[in-house]
Design a protein around this motif. Structure first.
Motif, PDB file in Angstrom:
ATOM      1  N   SER A  18      20.862 -35.685   8.809  1.00  0.00           N
ATOM      2  CA  SER A  18      19.256 -35.908  10.433  1.00  0.00           C
ATOM      3  C   SER A  18      17.856 -35.072   9.241  1.00  0.00           C
ATOM      4  N   LYS A  19      18.884 -33.858   8.115  1.00  0.00           N
ATOM      5  CA  LYS A  19      17.699 -33.326   7.330  1.00  0.00           C
ATOM      6  C   LYS A  19      17.074 -33.952   6.635  1.00  0.00           C
ATOM      7  N   SER A  20      16.140 -33.479   5.488  1.00  0.00           N
ATOM      8  CA  SER A  20      15.928 -34.651   4.391  1.00  0.00           C
ATOM      9  C   SER A  20      17.211 -33.805   3.525  1.00  0.00           C
ATOM     10  N   CYS A  21      17.465 -32.938   3.558  1.00  0.00           N
ATOM     11  CA  CYS A  21      17.971 -32.411   2.532  1.00  0.00           C
ATOM     12  C   CYS A  21      19.571 -31.670   3.159  1.00  0.00           C
ATOM     13  N   THR A  22      20.545 -31.455   2.708  1.00  0.00           N
ATOM     14  CA  THR A  22      21.862 -30.960   3.881  1.00  0.00           C
ATOM     15  C   THR A  22      21.484 -29.231   3.652  1.00  0.00           C
ATOM     16  N   ARG A  23      21.620 -28.855   1.707  1.00  0.00           N
ATOM     17  CA  ARG A  23      21.334 -27.478   1.825  1.00  0.00           C
ATOM     18  C   ARG A  23      19.701 -26.986   1.023  1.00  0.00           C
ATOM     19  N   LYS A  24      18.807 -26.076   1.753  1.00  0.00           N
ATOM     20  CA  LYS A  24      18.282 -25.587   1.148  1.00  0.00           C
ATOM     21  C   LYS A  24      18.147 -24.767   0.292  1.00  0.00           C
ATOM     22  N   SER A  25      17.133 -24.338  -0.650  1.00  0.00           N
ATOM     23  CA  SER A  25      17.489 -23.530  -1.630  1.00  0.00           C
ATOM     24  C   SER A  25      16.699 -21.317  -0.322  1.00  0.00           C
ATOM     25  N   SER A  26      18.388 -21.248  -0.734  1.00  0.00           N
ATOM     26  CA  SER A  26      18.646 -20.212  -0.239  1.00  0.00           C
ATOM     27  C   SER A  26      17.867 -18.832  -0.614  1.00  0.00           C
ATOM     28  N   ARG A  27      17.358 -19.239  -2.012  1.00  0.00           N
ATOM     29  CA  ARG A  27      16.016 -17.585  -2.622  1.00  0.00           C
ATOM     30  C   ARG A  27      15.520 -17.755  -2.388  1.00  0.00           C
ATOM     31  N   VAL A  28      14.299 -19.217  -1.826  1.00  0.00           N
ATOM     32  CA  VAL A  28      12.706 -19.272  -1.254  1.00  0.00           C
ATOM     33  C   VAL A  28      13.193 -18.868  -0.048  1.00  0.00           C
ATOM     34  N   THR A  29      14.527 -18.932   1.081  1.00  0.00           N
ATOM     35  CA  THR A  29      14.078 -18.802   1.929  1.00  0.00           C
ATOM     36  C   THR A  29      13.877 -17.144   2.503  1.00  0.00           C
ATOM     37  N   MET A  30      15.059 -16.690   1.283  1.00  0.00           N
ATOM     38  CA  MET A  30      15.458 -14.874   1.513  1.00  0.00           C
ATOM     39  C   MET A  30      14.365 -14.301   1.278  1.00  0.00           C
ATOM     40  N   SER A  31      13.248 -14.722   0.309  1.00  0.00           N
ATOM     41  CA  SER A  31      12.332 -14.244  -0.663  1.00  0.00           C
ATOM     42  C   SER A  31      11.708 -14.193   0.089  1.00  0.00           C
ATOM     43  N   ARG A  32      11.010 -14.740   1.196  1.00  0.00           N
ATOM     44  CA  ARG A  32       9.931 -15.130   1.901  1.00  0.00           C
ATOM     45  C   ARG A  32       9.110 -13.496   2.613  1.00  0.00           C
ATOM     46  N   SER A  33       8.189 -13.351   2.620  1.00  0.00           N
ATOM     47  CA  SER A  33       8.014 -11.911   3.853  1.00  0.00           C
ATOM     48  C   SER A  33       7.962 -12.674   5.178  1.00  0.00           C
ATOM     49  N   THR A  34       8.350 -11.548   5.745  1.00  0.00           N
ATOM     50  CA  THR A  34       8.187 -11.585   7.006  1.00  0.00           C
ATOM     51  C   THR A  34       6.779 -11.170   7.911  1.00  0.00           C
ATOM     52  N   GLY A  35       6.648 -10.469   7.271  1.00  0.00           N
ATOM     53  CA  GLY A  35       5.254  -9.342   7.396  1.00  0.00           C
ATOM     54  C   GLY A  35       5.558  -7.958   8.260  1.00  0.00           C
ATOM     55  N   ASN A  36       6.926  -7.994   8.539  1.00  0.00           N
ATOM     56  CA  ASN A  36       6.891  -6.806   9.292  1.00  0.00           C
ATOM     57  C   ASN A  36       8.187  -5.729   7.367  1.00  0.00           C
ATOM     58  N   ARG A  37       7.011  -4.825   7.431  1.00  0.00           N
ATOM     59  CA  ARG A  37       8.232  -4.025   6.210  1.00  0.00           C
ATOM     60  C   ARG A  37       8.967  -3.070   6.499  1.00  0.00           C
ATOM     61  N   ALA A  38       9.169  -2.753   7.671  1.00  0.00           N
ATOM     62  CA  ALA A  38      10.563  -2.363   8.139  1.00  0.00           C
ATOM     63  C   ALA A  38      11.761  -3.551   7.952  1.00  0.00           C
ATOM     64  N   PHE A  39      11.419  -4.765   8.725  1.00  0.00           N
ATOM     65  CA  PHE A  39      12.173  -5.706   8.530  1.00  0.00           C
ATOM     66  C   PHE A  39      12.467  -6.011   7.353  1.00  0.00           C
ATOM     67  N   ASP A  40      11.685  -6.451   6.571  1.00  0.00           N
ATOM     68  CA  ASP A  40      11.589  -7.223   4.696  1.00  0.00           C
ATOM     69  C   ASP A  40      12.253  -5.845   4.034  1.00  0.00           C
ATOM     70  N   ALA A  41      12.304  -4.722   4.219  1.00  0.00           N
ATOM     71  CA  ALA A  41      13.089  -2.985   3.950  1.00  0.00           C
ATOM     72  C   ALA A  41      14.539  -3.324   4.177  1.00  0.00           C
ATOM     73  N   TYR A  42      14.515  -3.847   4.849  1.00  0.00           N
ATOM     74  CA  TYR A  42      16.030  -3.338   5.573  1.00  0.00           C
ATOM     75  C   TYR A  42      16.720  -5.457   5.039  1.00  0.00           C
ATOM     76  N   LYS A  43      16.234  -5.927   4.677  1.00  0.00           N
ATOM     77  CA  LYS A  43      16.917  -7.266   5.176  1.00  0.00           C
ATOM     78  C   LYS A  43      17.254  -6.900   3.416  1.00  0.00           C
ATOM     79  N   ALA A  44      16.079  -7.153   2.795  1.00  0.00           N
ATOM     80  CA  ALA A  44      16.532  -6.202   1.027  1.00  0.00           C
ATOM     81  C   ALA A  44      17.282  -5.313   0.673  1.00  0.00           C
ATOM     82  N   ASP A  45      17.871  -4.312   1.535  1.00  0.00           N
ATOM     83  CA  ASP A  45      18.860  -4.013   1.192  1.00  0.00           C
ATOM     84  C   ASP A  45      19.941  -4.374   1.574  1.00  0.00           C
TER      85      ASP A  45
END
Length: 135
Positions: free
Chosen positions: A63-90
């Motif tokens: 149903s989606k345009s593609c079955t797998r999205k690039s995980s590197r694009v979604t992982m590197s996107r910042s959420t705006g919350n520095r604490a969460f971004d640091a936790y996610k990076a770690d």
């Protein structure tokens, strides 16, 4: 000073087919259909093989345009919350480290299995040679 970065999607276990598949997935279902049509036009067995692969991998009916999205694009996107971004990076760094350790463990396990199989082969061969020379 320049830094060299390595992309895990282009590692030694990844080949040109996997890179091509990821590239096509990033462009969506239309790219897959265009490649299939071009495959039929230029070399029909390739187009048929691509159609079979698209059906087998469920790319044709997703149903989606593609079955797998690039995980590197979604992982590197910042959420705006520095604490969460640091936790996610770690967490991502830790998971990548664990994945590397697990892959190293699997490699050692394969080497041990190969050595055990080779040793068994050599023992069987030695026994066979001993029975042939004593007969």
């Amino acid at each position: 000073m320049t830094t060299v970065t390595t992309d895990p999607t282009y590692g030694r276990s990844s080949n040109w087919l996997a890179r091509t598949e990821a590239w096509m997935d990033a462009r969506g279902k239309g790219a897959w259909i265009a490649a299939m049509v071009l495959g039929f036009i230029f070399f029909w067995p390739f187009g048929l093989a691509l159609l079979a692969y698209m059906i087998w991998s469920k790319r044709m009916f997703s149903s989606k345009s593609c079955t797998r999205k690039s995980s590197r694009v979604t992982m590197s996107r910042s959420t705006g919350n520095r604490a969460f971004d640091a936790y996610k990076a770690d967490t991502l760094r830790r998971l990548e480290e664990e994945q590397g350790n697990f892959e190293a463990f699997l490699e050692r396990l394969r080497e041990a299995k190969d050595k055990a199989e080779f040793d068994q082969f050599m023992d069987d061969r030695a026994k066979r040679d001993d029975t042939a020379t004593s007969a």
